[in-house]
Design a protein around this motif. Sequence first.
Motif, short mmCIF file in Angstrom:
data_model
loop_
_atom_site.label_atom_id
_atom_site.label_comp_id
_atom_site.label_asym_id
_atom_site.label_seq_id
_atom_site.Cartn_x
_atom_site.Cartn_y
_atom_site.Cartn_z
N ASP A 33 -5.62 -23.60 -59.15
CA ASP A 33 -4.09 -23.93 -59.87
C ASP A 33 -4.39 -24.26 -61.52
O ASP A 33 -5.08 -23.71 -61.94
N HIS A 34 -2.95 -24.62 -61.99
CA HIS A 34 -2.97 -24.39 -63.52
C HIS A 34 -4.00 -25.06 -64.27
O HIS A 34 -5.09 -26.35 -63.96
N PHE A 35 -4.58 -23.95 -65.54
CA PHE A 35 -5.89 -24.15 -66.33
C PHE A 35 -6.80 -24.48 -65.84
O PHE A 35 -8.39 -24.51 -66.52
N THR A 36 -7.54 -23.90 -64.26
CA THR A 36 -8.08 -23.40 -63.45
C THR A 36 -8.79 -22.56 -64.01
O THR A 36 -8.87 -20.87 -64.45
N VAL A 37 -10.63 -21.96 -64.87
CA VAL A 37 -10.44 -20.92 -65.74
C VAL A 37 -12.57 -21.21 -64.98
O VAL A 37 -12.59 -22.06 -64.55
N LYS A 38 -12.52 -19.48 -65.05
CA LYS A 38 -14.21 -19.42 -65.07
C LYS A 38 -14.54 -19.67 -63.56
O LYS A 38 -15.73 -20.03 -63.68
N SER A 39 -13.07 -19.76 -62.18
CA SER A 39 -13.70 -19.46 -61.49
C SER A 39 -14.25 -18.71 -60.38
O SER A 39 -13.77 -17.39 -60.60
N ILE A 40 -14.93 -18.96 -59.68
CA ILE A 40 -15.92 -17.93 -58.04
C ILE A 40 -14.60 -18.35 -57.12
O ILE A 40 -15.73 -19.29 -57.04
N ALA A 41 -14.75 -18.00 -56.18
CA ALA A 41 -14.65 -17.30 -54.56
C ALA A 41 -15.50 -16.63 -53.89
O ALA A 41 -14.51 -15.24 -53.95
N THR A 42 -16.35 -16.56 -53.65
CA THR A 42 -17.17 -15.93 -52.43
C THR A 42 -17.84 -15.70 -50.92
O THR A 42 -17.39 -16.88 -51.20
N HIS A 43 -17.62 -14.44 -51.32
CA HIS A 43 -18.30 -14.40 -48.90
C HIS A 43 -17.71 -16.05 -48.25
O HIS A 43 -18.46 -16.72 -47.22
N ASN A 44 -16.37 -16.00 -48.58
CA ASN A 44 -15.87 -16.92 -47.76
C ASN A 44 -15.28 -16.17 -46.15
O ASN A 44 -15.12 -15.36 -46.51
N HIS A 45 -15.02 -17.50 -45.07
CA HIS A 45 -14.13 -16.57 -44.42
C HIS A 45 -12.60 -17.56 -43.49
O HIS A 45 -12.88 -18.68 -43.94
N ILE A 46 -11.83 -17.17 -44.06
CA ILE A 46 -10.62 -17.58 -44.46
C ILE A 46 -10.08 -16.62 -42.67
O ILE A 46 -9.26 -16.32 -42.52
N ALA A 47 -9.08 -17.87 -42.39
CA ALA A 47 -8.51 -17.26 -41.16
C ALA A 47 -7.40 -18.35 -41.22
O ALA A 47 -7.10 -19.46 -40.66
N ARG A 48 -5.77 -17.88 -40.75
CA ARG A 48 -4.88 -18.83 -39.87
C ARG A 48 -4.24 -19.51 -41.21
O ARG A 48 -3.92 -20.44 -40.58
N SER A 49 -4.01 -19.00 -42.36
CA SER A 49 -3.73 -20.49 -42.85
C SER A 49 -2.39 -19.53 -43.85
O SER A 49 -1.99 -17.90 -43.65
N LEU A 50 -1.65 -20.13 -44.41
CA LEU A 50 -0.17 -19.60 -45.03
C LEU A 50 -0.92 -18.82 -46.11
O LEU A 50 -0.09 -17.39 -46.32
#
Length: 390
Positions: A261-278
Motif C-alpha cells: 500500500d501507499h508508498f511501498t517500494v522495491k518489495s517482493i512477494a514470491t512463492h506464496n500460496h494464496i487461497a479464498r481471499s477477497l
Amino acid sequence: MNWPLLLIPLLLVSQHASALPEAEIQRYIDEAIKAGGGEVVIPPGVHMIERGLVLKDAKKLRLIGLDAEETVLKLPPVAYAVASGVSEAGALSIAVKTQRGFKPGMRLKIEADGETDSFTKKPRPYHLAVVKTAENDAIQLEAPLKFPVPDGTMIRHEDAPNLIEIRGASEEVHLDKLTLDGGRVESDPPIRGHAQLCAIFAAGVYSYEKGPTGPQVKKLRISRCFIQNCHGRGIALYSVESAEIDGCTIRDTSDEAIDFDHFTVKSIATHNHIARSLTGVELNDAKDCLVAGNDFRECGTGINLWRWCKQPGLNEGNIIAQNVFESTKGNAVQIATGTKGNTIVQNEITGSGKNGIILSGEGQIVKANRITSSGMKAIAVNEGKHDVVE
C-alpha cells in the motif's frame, strides 16, 4: 546473519507447551529491541493475542516459531454488532440485532456516513461513538450520536488490534515459521477490517498529500508462515521499502491476502500460496515491486493494481510474472486508471470469472501469458495504449 538469542524459557518449549501470556511475549520482544536486536523464539502452543504485539523501532530482530504449524498466535473472536432499525442523530443508544464483545469505554466504529473527509471531500464511511453499557439488544452510549445509524449497519471496535504491528524506524525484522490466525470463523458476518484485524501490519510515517514524512520500515522479511482467518489483511505494508514475503500460505482472509500500500517500494512477494481471499495481492500507490511465482486459488480478484494518491511516479515499474491463477471470481489481474509502465508476463490464468487481464492506465507491457476459460475476455483494454501480445 548471526542473531543474538533471546529464548523463551526452555521448560515451555515442547510439543504440548502451555500458552504464553501476551504480556510475556511482548516483554521478550521489547528486551530484544532494547538490546539492539536478537532472536525471540516462541514455543509451540496457541497463544492468544488480545491487544496486539508491537515492534517499534526494532532493528535486526527475528521472531520465530519452533514449528510453523504448532506455534500459533491468535486473535480472539471479533467484537461487533448489527444495528436493528434506525437510530437517529442525537440518540443515546443503538438498538442491535446481535452484539458480541463490546465493553464499557470501547470506541465504536459505526460503518455509516460520517463527517466529510478533508482528502476525498466526501463523507467518511464511518463515524465514532463510545460504549457506556452493552446489552444483548442495545448499546448505550456516553454521548449522543452525531450522525444517524441505518438499519443493518455493521458496528465494530474502532481500536481492534492487528496480531503483529511493525512501526517506526524498524529495519531488518524477520518473521519466520509462525501460524497467525485472525480468529475469524464461518459463522461471523462479512467484515472487512482494512487496516485492523490484520495478521501483520507494517507502516512507516506518511501522509496522502506529502508521501513519506518520516522513516520507512525497511528490509522486513516474512517467510514460511501460515496466515489464516483474518477479517483484515493477511499482510499489509504501508510506506515500506525492500520487504520480502516468501514461501507463506495465506488463506481465508476477508480483505487482501498481501497488500503493498501507499508508498511501498522495491518489495517482493514470491512463492506464496494464496487461497479464498477477497484479493490475492493488492498494489496501491506501490512502485518497483515484484509479484512472482505465487499461486492464487479461488480468490475474488487475483492481483489488483490501482491508484489513490496523486504524487507523480507512483504505480509504475511493478512486475507481475510467472504466477498461477485458478478460478478467481472476478478478474485474475486488473490494472486501474492512473498507473503506467507495469509489466505482466508469463502468468498462467485458468477459469477466471470475468477477464483474465483487464487494463487501464498507460504503457502496460503484457506478454507471453497463457489464459484459458475466462468468463469474459482473455485480455480486455478499458483505456490507454499498451504493449500487448496475446
